[in-house]
Design a protein around this motif. Structure first.
Motif, short mmCIF file in Angstrom:
data_model
loop_
_atom_site.label_atom_id
_atom_site.label_comp_id
_atom_site.label_asym_id
_atom_site.label_seq_id
_atom_site.Cartn_x
_atom_site.Cartn_y
_atom_site.Cartn_z
N THR A 127 0.85 -1.18 0.00
CA THR A 127 0.00 0.00 0.00
C THR A 127 0.89 1.23 0.00
N VAL A 128 0.68 2.11 -0.95
CA VAL A 128 1.49 3.34 -1.03
C VAL A 128 0.55 4.53 -0.94
N MET A 129 0.74 5.37 0.07
CA MET A 129 -0.09 6.57 0.24
C MET A 129 0.82 7.78 0.32
N LEU A 130 0.30 8.92 -0.11
CA LEU A 130 1.03 10.17 0.10
C LEU A 130 1.12 10.42 1.61
N LYS A 131 2.25 10.93 2.04
CA LYS A 131 2.40 11.26 3.46
C LYS A 131 1.44 12.37 3.85
N ASN A 132 1.10 12.38 5.14
CA ASN A 132 0.25 13.47 5.63
C ASN A 132 0.94 14.80 5.38
N ARG A 140 -8.24 10.78 0.24
CA ARG A 140 -6.83 10.60 -0.12
C ARG A 140 -6.76 9.39 -1.02
N GLN A 141 -6.05 9.53 -2.10
CA GLN A 141 -5.95 8.40 -3.00
C GLN A 141 -4.54 7.86 -3.06
N GLY A 142 -4.42 6.56 -2.96
CA GLY A 142 -3.11 5.92 -3.02
C GLY A 142 -3.11 4.74 -3.96
N LYS A 143 -2.02 4.00 -3.94
CA LYS A 143 -1.87 2.85 -4.83
C LYS A 143 -1.85 1.56 -4.03
N LEU A 144 -2.36 0.54 -4.64
CA LEU A 144 -2.32 -0.78 -4.05
C LEU A 144 -1.64 -1.69 -5.07
N ILE A 145 -0.57 -2.32 -4.67
CA ILE A 145 0.18 -3.16 -5.62
C ILE A 145 0.20 -4.58 -5.09
N ASN A 162 10.62 -4.83 0.98
CA ASN A 162 10.87 -3.45 1.39
C ASN A 162 11.84 -2.76 0.42
N ASP A 163 12.82 -3.53 -0.02
CA ASP A 163 13.79 -3.03 -0.99
C ASP A 163 13.11 -2.60 -2.29
N MET A 164 12.16 -3.45 -2.76
CA MET A 164 11.40 -3.12 -3.98
C MET A 164 10.65 -1.80 -3.78
N CYS A 165 10.09 -1.63 -2.59
CA CYS A 165 9.33 -0.41 -2.31
C CYS A 165 10.25 0.80 -2.34
N GLU A 166 11.40 0.68 -1.68
CA GLU A 166 12.33 1.81 -1.59
C GLU A 166 12.87 2.18 -2.97
N LYS A 167 13.11 1.16 -3.80
CA LYS A 167 13.78 1.41 -5.07
C LYS A 167 12.84 1.75 -6.21
N LEU A 168 11.59 1.26 -6.13
CA LEU A 168 10.71 1.47 -7.29
C LEU A 168 9.28 1.86 -6.93
N LEU A 169 8.70 1.12 -5.99
CA LEU A 169 7.24 1.24 -5.85
C LEU A 169 6.79 2.53 -5.17
N ALA A 170 7.59 3.03 -4.25
CA ALA A 170 7.19 4.25 -3.54
C ALA A 170 8.27 5.32 -3.68
N ASN A 171 7.84 6.54 -3.76
CA ASN A 171 8.77 7.67 -3.69
C ASN A 171 8.79 8.10 -2.23
N THR A 172 9.80 7.63 -1.50
CA THR A 172 9.77 7.78 -0.04
C THR A 172 9.93 9.23 0.43
N VAL A 173 10.23 10.13 -0.49
CA VAL A 173 10.27 11.54 -0.10
C VAL A 173 8.86 12.02 0.25
N ILE A 174 7.90 11.61 -0.55
CA ILE A 174 6.54 12.10 -0.33
C ILE A 174 5.53 10.99 -0.03
N GLU A 175 5.94 9.74 -0.15
CA GLU A 175 4.99 8.65 0.05
C GLU A 175 5.45 7.70 1.16
N SER A 176 4.49 7.14 1.85
CA SER A 176 4.81 6.09 2.80
C SER A 176 4.21 4.79 2.28
N TYR A 177 4.80 3.67 2.68
CA TYR A 177 4.28 2.40 2.20
C TYR A 177 4.14 1.41 3.35
N SER A 178 3.29 0.44 3.15
CA SER A 178 3.24 -0.66 4.10
C SER A 178 3.10 -1.96 3.32
#
Lengths: 76, 76
Positions: free
Chosen positions: A6-11, A37-42, A56-72
């Motif tokens: 689950t990838v959502m924009l940070k608050n 709020r709209q996010g992505k589900l992969i 987690n590595d996949m999320c950090e490298k591709l699935l989420a932009n961790t500057v503005i998005e959080s993932y779980s």
């Protein structure tokens, strides 16, 4: 094995897509929609034995932009 | 109250976005990614007392294209 990311924009990060949905719901006559709020589900279909660290590595490298998005990650 | 709507492409509907993610993960060196499907997650902040029927109505009318997408609603 399956994993669900689950990838959502940070608050605090402006979500224009969610804002557009909120306004469209209002225009359709749905009252009481206070925020959207709209996010992505992969959904990942992975080889057995893939570690959570790999995911987690996949999320950090591709699935989420961790500057503005959080993932779980949820394993299923 | 909060509701969480999950919208995914139905099985059998081609998902080029998911396919692109699968291929990109492979290119990044992640082995064993067998399939990826990408969907939307919509978090709704609603006035108390909004019924689940109303939320389903929002999905049918705006949030999901029920010809090719399925949705599920989770109240929190």
């Amino acid at each position: 094995m399956k994993a669900r990311v689950t990838v959502m924009l940070k608050n605090g990060v402006l979500d224009p897509q969610g804002e557009a949905v909120r306004s469209a719901l209002g225009n359709l006559g749905f009252a009481g929609v206070e925020g959207v709020r709209q996010g992505k589900l992969i959904e990942l279909d992975l080889a057995d034995g893939t570690s959570e660290a790999d995911i987690n590595d996949m999320c950090e490298k591709l699935l989420a932009n961790t500057v503005i998005e959080s993932y779980s990650v949820e394993l299923a």
